[in-house]
Design an enzyme around this catalytic site. Sequence first.
Site, mmCIF file in Angstrom:
data_model
loop_
_atom_site.group_PDB
_atom_site.id
_atom_site.type_symbol
_atom_site.label_atom_id
_atom_site.label_comp_id
_atom_site.label_asym_id
_atom_site.label_seq_id
_atom_site.Cartn_x
_atom_site.Cartn_y
_atom_site.Cartn_z
ATOM 1 C CG ASP A 149 -0.308 -0.467 2.503
ATOM 2 O OD1 ASP A 149 0.932 -0.438 2.597
ATOM 3 O OD2 ASP A 149 -1.032 -0.843 3.425
ATOM 4 C CG ASN A 164 -9.318 -1.720 11.706
ATOM 5 O OD1 ASN A 164 -8.311 -2.299 11.300
ATOM 6 N ND2 ASN A 164 -9.865 -0.709 11.053
ATOM 7 C CG HIS A 183 -6.256 -2.311 8.535
ATOM 8 N ND1 HIS A 183 -6.470 -1.017 8.947
ATOM 9 C CD2 HIS A 183 -4.911 -2.473 8.566
ATOM 10 C CE1 HIS A 183 -5.314 -0.448 9.204
ATOM 11 N NE2 HIS A 183 -4.348 -1.306 8.983
ATOM 12 C CD GLU A 190 -9.236 0.856 7.369
ATOM 13 O OE1 GLU A 190 -9.240 -0.042 8.234
ATOM 14 O OE2 GLU A 190 -8.697 1.968 7.549
#
Length: 243
Positions: free
Chosen positions: A67, A135, A137, A142
């Site tokens: 990313d 979370n 990811h 996400e």
Amino acid sequence: MKVIITEDYLSMSREAAKIVLAVVKKNPRAVLGLATGDSPIGMYEEMIRDHEQNGTSYEFISSVNLDEYVGLPASHVQSYAYFMRKHLFDRVNIDLNNTALPDGVAKDKQAECDRYNALLATKRQSVQVLGIGSNGHIGFNEPGTPFDSVTHVVDLTPNTIKDNSRLFASVDEVPTQAYSMGISNILNAEKIVIVASGEKKAWAVRQMIEGEISPAVPATALRGHKDVTVVIDAAAASLLRRE
Ligand code: GLP
């Protein structure tokens, strides 16, 4: 999933490096799928140490990163391109022409996603390194990202912006969007190694290993892959129910 629980960050880094180094040593032309964040830094340190001590060569190795922030040029200290040079590329003999990340300042975002997907189609990762967000990811996929997703532009969640703000002067400077390989690009790797350390990751690690497989926790997609090793320290493993 194979799960390796280590005492601390250093031993986590060494175990993860062993897996990646075995791939590099076996195939001098391997494609490394690489990740940024604090989690893999120690693993990269081990790879650098091995390069210096044992002469493991990266001359013909290539890499694809997960990313990059939208809006940051490769020269920006918070860009992932900069991170990779600092923590690995400038310290082993990899040819920068063989390394790839999404271009944070590409003019046409969809064209950039298309370019990256086309590149990934020619560079299947021999091994993909991953961290995990608090979370759940992976990359910047996400919660809610479909498992069949490919490289796309992501609107970062407030949780991720807050987590990542520690590296910026203020939360307002954190980009709100990023390019990320999709989950299907990640699952296309021949082998996957995911590292996590610290209590802050314990919930996400538990969901990944023991929770329901669902896009609500993107890392659960990894349970559908045949060769995944999870390398975590004791704190990150602290909420696991099974031994
Ligand atoms: C970012 C990256 C992820 C990384 C995550 C965790 O959101 N896009 O690839 O896994 O942060 O980072 P850290 O290892 O610093 O906790």
